[in-house]
Every structure is written in structure tokens, then in C-alpha cells.
Enzyme design. Structure first.
Site, PDB file in Angstrom:
ATOM      1  N   ILE A 188       0.828  -1.221   0.000  1.00 23.37           N
ATOM      2  CA  ILE A 188       0.000   0.000   0.000  1.00 23.37           C
ATOM      3  C   ILE A 188       0.863   1.273   0.000  1.00 23.37           C
ATOM      4  O   ILE A 188       0.417   2.313  -0.488  1.00 23.37           O
ATOM      5  CB  ILE A 188      -0.983  -0.020   1.198  1.00 23.37           C
ATOM      6  CG1 ILE A 188      -2.176   0.908   0.945  1.00 23.37           C
ATOM      7  CG2 ILE A 188      -0.291   0.315   2.513  1.00 23.37           C
ATOM      8  CD1 ILE A 188      -3.363   0.674   1.873  1.00 23.37           C
ATOM      9  N   ASP A 238       0.999  -0.865   9.492  1.00 28.59           N
ATOM     10  CA  ASP A 238       1.300   0.333  10.291  1.00 28.59           C
ATOM     11  C   ASP A 238       2.805   0.627  10.252  1.00 28.59           C
ATOM     12  O   ASP A 238       3.234   1.760   9.973  1.00 28.59           O
ATOM     13  CB  ASP A 238       0.822   0.066  11.737  1.00 28.59           C
ATOM     14  CG  ASP A 238       0.694   1.315  12.582  1.00 28.59           C
ATOM     15  OD1 ASP A 238       0.927   2.420  12.069  1.00 28.59           O
ATOM     16  OD2 ASP A 238       0.354   1.181  13.778  1.00 28.59           O
ATOM     17  N   SER A 241      -7.661  -5.226  10.323  1.00 22.52           N
ATOM     18  CA  SER A 241      -7.866  -6.212  11.411  1.00 22.52           C
ATOM     19  C   SER A 241      -7.489  -7.652  11.062  1.00 22.52           C
ATOM     20  O   SER A 241      -7.566  -8.518  11.937  1.00 22.52           O
ATOM     21  CB  SER A 241      -9.315  -6.205  11.943  1.00 22.52           C
ATOM     22  OG  SER A 241      -9.551  -5.098  12.781  1.00 22.52           O
ATOM     23  N   THR A 242      -7.117  -7.927   9.807  1.00 20.92           N
ATOM     24  CA  THR A 242      -6.914  -9.340   9.433  1.00 20.92           C
ATOM     25  C   THR A 242      -5.483  -9.845   9.638  1.00 20.92           C
ATOM     26  O   THR A 242      -5.169 -10.975   9.278  1.00 20.92           O
ATOM     27  CB  THR A 242      -7.340  -9.605   7.972  1.00 20.92           C
ATOM     28  OG1 THR A 242      -6.498  -8.849   7.098  1.00 20.92           O
ATOM     29  CG2 THR A 242      -8.784  -9.229   7.740  1.00 20.92           C
ATOM     30  N   GLY A 243      -4.626  -9.008  10.229  1.00 19.48           N
ATOM     31  CA  GLY A 243      -3.265  -9.447  10.535  1.00 19.48           C
ATOM     32  C   GLY A 243      -3.152  -9.752  12.018  1.00 19.48           C
ATOM     33  O   GLY A 243      -3.766 -10.687  12.530  1.00 19.48           O
ATOM     34  N   TYR A 297      -4.542  -8.442  14.486  1.00 21.32           N
ATOM     35  CA  TYR A 297      -5.809  -8.406  15.217  1.00 21.32           C
ATOM     36  C   TYR A 297      -6.703  -9.630  14.969  1.00 21.32           C
ATOM     37  O   TYR A 297      -7.752  -9.767  15.611  1.00 21.32           O
ATOM     38  CB  TYR A 297      -6.563  -7.101  14.938  1.00 21.32           C
ATOM     39  CG  TYR A 297      -6.033  -5.902  15.718  1.00 21.32           C
ATOM     40  CD1 TYR A 297      -4.990  -6.038  16.630  1.00 21.32           C
ATOM     41  CD2 TYR A 297      -6.582  -4.634  15.552  1.00 21.32           C
ATOM     42  CE1 TYR A 297      -4.502  -4.936  17.343  1.00 21.32           C
ATOM     43  CE2 TYR A 297      -6.099  -3.530  16.275  1.00 21.32           C
ATOM     44  CZ  TYR A 297      -5.059  -3.693  17.163  1.00 21.32           C
ATOM     45  OH  TYR A 297      -4.590  -2.602  17.876  1.00 21.32           O
TER      46      TYR A 297
HETATM   47  N1  APR Z   1       0.543  -3.074   2.311  1.00 22.05           N
HETATM   48  C1  APR Z   1      -0.713  -3.576   2.345  1.00 22.05           C
HETATM   49  N2  APR Z   1      -1.136  -4.451   3.259  1.00 22.05           N
HETATM   50  C2  APR Z   1      -0.241  -4.861   4.195  1.00 22.05           C
HETATM   51  C3  APR Z   1       1.078  -4.388   4.258  1.00 22.05           C
HETATM   52  C4  APR Z   1       1.468  -3.447   3.260  1.00 22.05           C
HETATM   53  N3  APR Z   1       2.692  -2.943   3.223  1.00 22.05           N
HETATM   54  N4  APR Z   1       1.692  -4.988   5.306  1.00 22.05           N
HETATM   55  C5  APR Z   1       0.801  -5.811   5.867  1.00 22.05           C
HETATM   56  N5  APR Z   1      -0.374  -5.748   5.198  1.00 22.05           N
HETATM   57  C6  APR Z   1      -1.626  -6.472   5.437  1.00 22.05           C
HETATM   58  C7  APR Z   1      -1.556  -7.764   6.206  1.00 22.05           C
HETATM   59  O1  APR Z   1      -1.208  -8.822   5.323  1.00 22.05           O
HETATM   60  C8  APR Z   1      -2.994  -7.908   6.709  1.00 22.05           C
HETATM   61  O2  APR Z   1      -3.808  -8.539   5.722  1.00 22.05           O
HETATM   62  O3  APR Z   1      -2.464  -5.647   6.238  1.00 22.05           O
HETATM   63  C9  APR Z   1      -3.469  -6.462   6.846  1.00 22.05           C
HETATM   64  C10 APR Z   1      -3.683  -5.995   8.264  1.00 22.05           C
HETATM   65  O4  APR Z   1      -2.694  -6.548   9.110  1.00 22.05           O
HETATM   66  P1  APR Z   1      -1.979  -5.734  10.279  1.00 22.05           P
HETATM   67  O5  APR Z   1      -1.044  -4.722   9.707  1.00 22.05           O
HETATM   68  O6  APR Z   1      -1.428  -6.717  11.234  1.00 22.05           O
HETATM   69  O7  APR Z   1      -3.195  -4.884  10.964  1.00 22.05           O
HETATM   70  P2  APR Z   1      -4.316  -5.332  12.026  1.00 22.05           P
HETATM   71  O8  APR Z   1      -4.654  -6.761  11.969  1.00 22.05           O
HETATM   72  O9  APR Z   1      -5.440  -4.326  11.846  1.00 22.05           O
HETATM   73  O10 APR Z   1      -3.624  -5.085  13.428  1.00 22.05           O
HETATM   74  C11 APR Z   1      -3.365  -3.787  13.858  1.00 22.05           C
HETATM   75  O11 APR Z   1      -1.071  -4.250  14.368  1.00 22.05           O
HETATM   76  O12 APR Z   1       0.809  -3.206  13.526  1.00 22.05           O
HETATM   77  C12 APR Z   1      -0.077  -3.241  14.555  1.00 22.05           C
HETATM   78  O13 APR Z   1      -0.105  -0.958  15.294  1.00 22.05           O
HETATM   79  C13 APR Z   1      -0.874  -1.956  14.691  1.00 22.05           C
HETATM   80  O14 APR Z   1      -1.598  -2.581  16.843  1.00 22.05           O
HETATM   81  C14 APR Z   1      -2.005  -2.446  15.501  1.00 22.05           C
HETATM   82  C15 APR Z   1      -2.297  -3.814  14.929  1.00 22.05           C
END
Ligand code: APR
Length: 169
Positions: free
Chosen positions: A11, A34, A117-119, A121
Site C-alpha cells: 500500500i 502500520d 484487522s486481518t493481521g 488483530y
Molecule cells: N501493504 C498492504 N497491506 C499490508 C502491508 C502493506 N505494506 N503490510 C501488511 N499488510 C496487510 C496484512 O497482510 C494484513 O492482511 O495488512 C493487513 C492488516 O494486518 P496488520 O497490519 O497486522 O493490521 P491489524 O490486523 O489491523 O492489526 C493492527 O497491528 O501493527 C499493529 O499498530 C498496529 O496494533 C495495531 C495492529
């Protein structure tokens, strides 16, 4: 008409009016998307987040994109998956609605969402994709400033799930 599309990749490479960050309530940076957004935007992004102070789950705030190719970052906080009976679908839908609303308030024409939320979380991907697509479709009206909404998927599995969800609903 707003165009909805699915993109596979990072992204932080997208040149859109806003990319959405899957942040935490403290807006303190983190791993996953993030971490990628903060390292590509540079330290000014963390300063901007600190001056905002925080963001409750289901809401969204906006900052500049600093060194990113996207002009803005919309930070939203997805729910932590606790089995699905703790308001997770409503909170996830609220993230997409609040982000779209913020983009429209700022007159933005393009926005890219990660799969919130799919990582870390733990929200199941298929269920999250259904909420994302349905909510974005419902949130966008004819008068929307948004010409394009991109669902940005980091891997091929997510890309397929989002593509199928978009085509089947
Ligand atoms: N570009 C697009 N998508 C990405 C990227 C990227 N560079 N990096 C990771 N992702 C995807 C992951 O594969 C997942 O499908 O983003 C999605 C969300 O995953 P996370 O980043 O883990 O976010 P989330 O599940 O919402 O958890 C949020 O994680 O990093 C911490 O500070 C953040 O505490 C918060 C939590």
C-alpha cells in the site's frame, strides 16, 4: 460513479489521495501495514500522530502522507477479533464508514484500504472482506467525491478473497 478495485501489493507504493492505516488506539506505530506506512512516511508521521493523541476503535483520523507518494494517511483502528460476538463486525464496518466519510469531508478522489484487522488483530479474512466490500458500497453515494476505492491486498490469498467478494456481492 465510484470505481471499486482490488490491487495486490504494498500500500505504501500507491499514489492516491489517501491510504488507510490499520493503526492502534494510541496511534503509536506498530508492525504490519502500520510499520510499513510509518517507515515509508518518515518520522514526521509519528509526530503528527502524537499531536492528535489517539483514536478509539471504529473511528478515523487524518494526517499528511509526508514522504509517501499518497498525499494523506487516514488512520483507523480495527477491532481485535474475540470470536465475533463482541461487536467486531459493527466496529470493522465503522472503520470503513468513518474513513470514507473523512475522505469525502476533505474532498478526496481516491483512497486505498488495507485489509483492516486481518493481521495481528486476527479477524478472519473472508468475513472481514465481506464487511469491507458491503460497507464501502453502502457508504458511497452518488454525490461522493471519491472516484476510486482500492482494496489493497498484501498477498495472493487476500487478493483472491477480495476479488471473489467484489465479484459475487
Ligand atoms: N501493504 C498492504 N497491506 C499490508 C502491508 C502493506 N505494506 N503490510 C501488511 N499488510 C496487510 C496484512 O497482510 C494484513 O492482511 O495488512 C493487513 C492488516 O494486518 P496488520 O497490519 O497486522 O493490521 P491489524 O490486523 O489491523 O492489526 C493492527 O497491528 O501493527 C499493529 O499498530 C498496529 O496494533 C495495531 C495492529
Amino acid at each position: 460513479m465510484t470505481e471499486l478495485e482490488v490491487f495486490e501489493g504494498d500500500i505504501t507504493t500507491l499514489k492516491v489521495d489517501a491510504i488507510v492505516n490499520a493503526a492502534n488506539e494510541a496511534l503509536a506505530g506498530g508492525g504490519g501495514v502500520d510499520g510499513a506506512i510509518h517507515s515509508a512516511a518518515g518520522p514526521e508521521l509519528l509526530q503528527a500522530c502524537r499531536s492528535i493523541g489517539g483514536c478509539p476503535t471504529g473511528e478515523a483520523v487524518i494526517t499528511p502522507g509526508f514522504k509517501l507518494p499518497s498525499a494523506n494517511v487516514i488512520h483507523t483502528v480495527g477491532p481485535i477479533w474475540r470470536g465475533g460476538q463482541s461487536g467486531e463486525p459493527e466496529l470493522l464496518a465503522s472503520c470503513y464508514r468513518a474513513s470514507i466519510q473523512l475522505a469525502e469531508t476533505h474532498g478526496l478522489r481516491s483512497i486505498a484500504f488495507p485489509s483492516i484487522s486481518t493481521g495481528v488483530y486476527g479477524y478472519p479474512l473472508e468475513e472481514a472482506a465481506a464487511v469491507a466490500v458491503r460497507t464501502v458500497r453502502n457508504a458511497i453515494n452518488k454525490a461522493s467525491t471519491l472516484e476510486k476505492v482500492i482494496f489493497c491486498c498484501y498477498d495472493h490469498r487476500a487478493f483472491n478473497v477480495y476479488r471473489e467478494t467484489l465479484n459475487s456481492k
